[in-house]
Design an enzyme around this catalytic site. Structure first.
Site, short mmCIF file in Angstrom:
data_model
loop_
_atom_site.label_atom_id
_atom_site.label_comp_id
_atom_site.label_asym_id
_atom_site.label_seq_id
_atom_site.Cartn_x
_atom_site.Cartn_y
_atom_site.Cartn_z
N CYS A 219 34.55 32.98 36.02
CA CYS A 219 34.51 33.43 37.24
C CYS A 219 35.58 34.70 37.81
CB CYS A 219 34.86 31.85 38.39
SG CYS A 219 33.84 30.74 37.68
N ALA A 220 34.93 35.55 37.25
CA ALA A 220 36.18 36.72 37.02
C ALA A 220 36.74 37.64 38.15
CB ALA A 220 35.52 37.85 35.90
N ALA A 221 35.97 37.75 39.35
CA ALA A 221 36.43 38.52 40.29
C ALA A 221 37.72 38.10 40.98
CB ALA A 221 35.23 38.90 41.30
N PRO A 222 38.49 38.74 41.37
CA PRO A 222 38.53 40.49 41.56
C PRO A 222 38.91 40.99 40.11
CG PRO A 222 40.62 39.67 42.69
CD PRO A 222 39.90 38.38 42.16
N MET B 287 41.80 40.59 38.05
CA MET B 287 43.36 40.63 37.33
C MET B 287 43.65 39.82 36.27
SD MET B 287 44.81 42.76 39.65
CE MET B 287 44.62 43.28 41.44
N LYS B 288 42.99 38.75 36.07
CA LYS B 288 43.06 37.75 34.83
C LYS B 288 42.26 38.52 33.66
CE LYS B 288 44.05 33.26 37.18
NZ LYS B 288 43.60 33.62 38.56
N GLU C 55 30.53 37.40 37.68
CA GLU C 55 30.70 37.36 39.01
C GLU C 55 29.30 37.29 39.70
OE1 GLU C 55 31.65 36.28 42.70
OE2 GLU C 55 33.41 36.27 41.18
N CYS D 10 44.04 27.70 41.87
CA CYS D 10 45.05 27.74 42.73
C CYS D 10 45.35 26.68 44.00
CB CYS D 10 45.27 29.31 43.44
SG CYS D 10 43.65 29.72 44.30
#
EC number: 2.1.1.-
Length: 433
Positions: free
Chosen positions: A235-238, A240-241, A259, A357
């Site tokens: 679940c990559a967007a945006p 940063m990770k 994504e 988060c």
């Protein structure tokens, strides 16, 4: 002849901000969505004033009530009054124009200030500004050299410093000091007052520096894929990770970044390209549809699914946010599906990091517990041990063998966003607890 106050219009910026606040309060709509839908105002200015209101709402509303501002002026729009008082007391400390509402609020300034003083507003000290070096484009040595030449002074701790020592040092950073992080290489820590300075900095715009909260950097740190590995960011967007994982791998290997939303996918492509990620392969699609046939060599997986966001410190809220059990139940169901799919669909996977988060157990310990039940071929690793035991906040002890192994970043004590992390490893054949 000068115009009468009644005929002078309230500045557009104040009217636009009041309109957003009114919609947020009455319709419980997301402030950020409303801000970006506003086409006739400066979004940065809108964001600043609304954030000040969010942070000081109780004191502001009490001051307005105690001074009789709305009671004495029944035609005064309440949302506009709140915005003007916010700007006068907590924002720029002055108001533009000579419209009737502006003049009215100015005339109440001393009474409003006295009320705020009597209320004893105690602002929570903001957490520090974290800046991560994007080692695809800029080395740690180059960054430290730049800071030294820019008159920043590095505050260093002894090698045997404890986590408590580290947190104390952050709180006592002088104005011209910075630190390197205790856990994540390449994370720099600056006093909170410099937050906006870094937002506008050329090194940030060139993607050599990335503004990323330390808590969210722990996911790549714990996953720790070696150079040359094959990684799946589900679940990559945006992105940063994804960029951080690429840095950990020294830009060697392969990262599939997935994504399903078109807009967020485009953002992912743009960020990873600008950040110099040569090994990232963005994929537009649903993480639950990923198959082992398409990704047979995946060894490391990051699962960072949609969540309630209850741990994020930059959220702007203007109404109470009760725990929504139905929404949490839906999110939990999706989180279990994605994490369980990661565990079951890829035969060569060695390690999985699960990150939210959120500070709710429904999205954290309970998801971990259920996925371990569904996938007994995986075990939990201790996140605290992975951080050399230099951490304080772990999970709920009411979840045996889970609570002690998972990790929480707590905003007040860890000086970060609120984040939950769990680390899984595939058992060797025949291995038992």
């Amino acid at each position: 002849m000068s115009k009468k106050p009644h005929s002078i219009k309230v500045p557009t910026q104040y009217r636009a901000t009041a309109k957003i606040l009114k919609a947020a309060l009455e319709q419980q709509k997301c402030i950020k969505t409303l801000i970006f839908a506003e086409k006739h105002a400066r979004t940065r200015s809108l964001h600043t004033v609304l954030k000040k209101f969010s942070e000081n709402r109780v004191a502001l509303e009490k001051a307005i009530e105690e001074t009789g501002l709305l009671r004495d002026n029944p035609s005064f729009d309440p949302s506009l009054a709140k915005i003007l008082v916010t700007e006068l007391l907590f924002g720029r400390k002055e108001l533009n124009g000579e419209s009737k509402p502006v003049q009215t609020v100015r005339s109440y300034k001393d009474r409003l200030l006295n009320s705020i003083r009597d209320f004893g507003v105690q602002r929570k000290e903001p957490n520090p500004r974290y800046v991560r070096i994007n080692t695809n484009l800029y080395s740690l040595a180059e960054a430290l050299d730049y800071l030294h030449k820019s008159d920043w002074r590095r505050k260093e701790l002894p090698a045997d410093a404890s986590y408590a020592d580290f947190l104390t040092a952050i709180k006592s950073l002088a104005e011209n000091e910075f630190m390197t992080d205790l856990h994540v290489e390449g994370v720099l820590i600056f006093p909170a007052k410099w937050s906006n300075y870094w937002v506008r900095h050329p090194l940030v715009h060139s993607k050599r520096f990335i503004l990323q909260n330390k808590a969210t950097c722990l996911a790549a740190e714990l996953l720790a894929p070696p150079s040359g590995a094959t990684v799946l960011d589900m679940c990559a967007a945006p992105g940063m990770k994804t960029v951080h994982i690429c840095n950990v791998m020294q830009n060697k290997g392969c990262i599939y970044s997935v994504e399903q939303d078109h807009v967020r996918y485009n953002t992912l492509c743009e960020i990873t390209k600008d950040a110099g990620c040569d090994i990232v392969k963005p994929i537009l699609g649903d993480a639950l549809n990923l198959t082992p046939e398409r990704f047979p060599d995946v060894e490391y997986i990051l699962v960072d699914p949609s969540c309630s966001g209850s741990g994020m410190q930059n959220r702007m809220t203007v109404c109470d946010e009760p725990k929504e059990d139905k929404r949490l139940q839906k999110l939990q169901g999706l989180q279990i599906k994605i994490l369980s799919h990661a565990m079951g669909a890829f035969p060569n996977v060695k390690r999985i990091a699960y990150c939210t988060c959120s500070l709710w157990k429904e999205e954290n310990e309970q998801v971990v517990q259920r996925c371990l039940q569904l996938n007994p071929s995986f075990k939990l690793l201790s996140c605290k041990k992975a951080l050399r035991n230099k951490w304080h906040n772990v999970g709920d002890k009411d979840y045996p063998n889970i609570g002690k192994n998972v990790l929480y970043c707590q905003p007040d004590s860890d000086l970060t966003d609120g984040i939950f992390l769990a680390l899984f490893e595939k058992r060797r054949e025949g291995e038992k607890d």
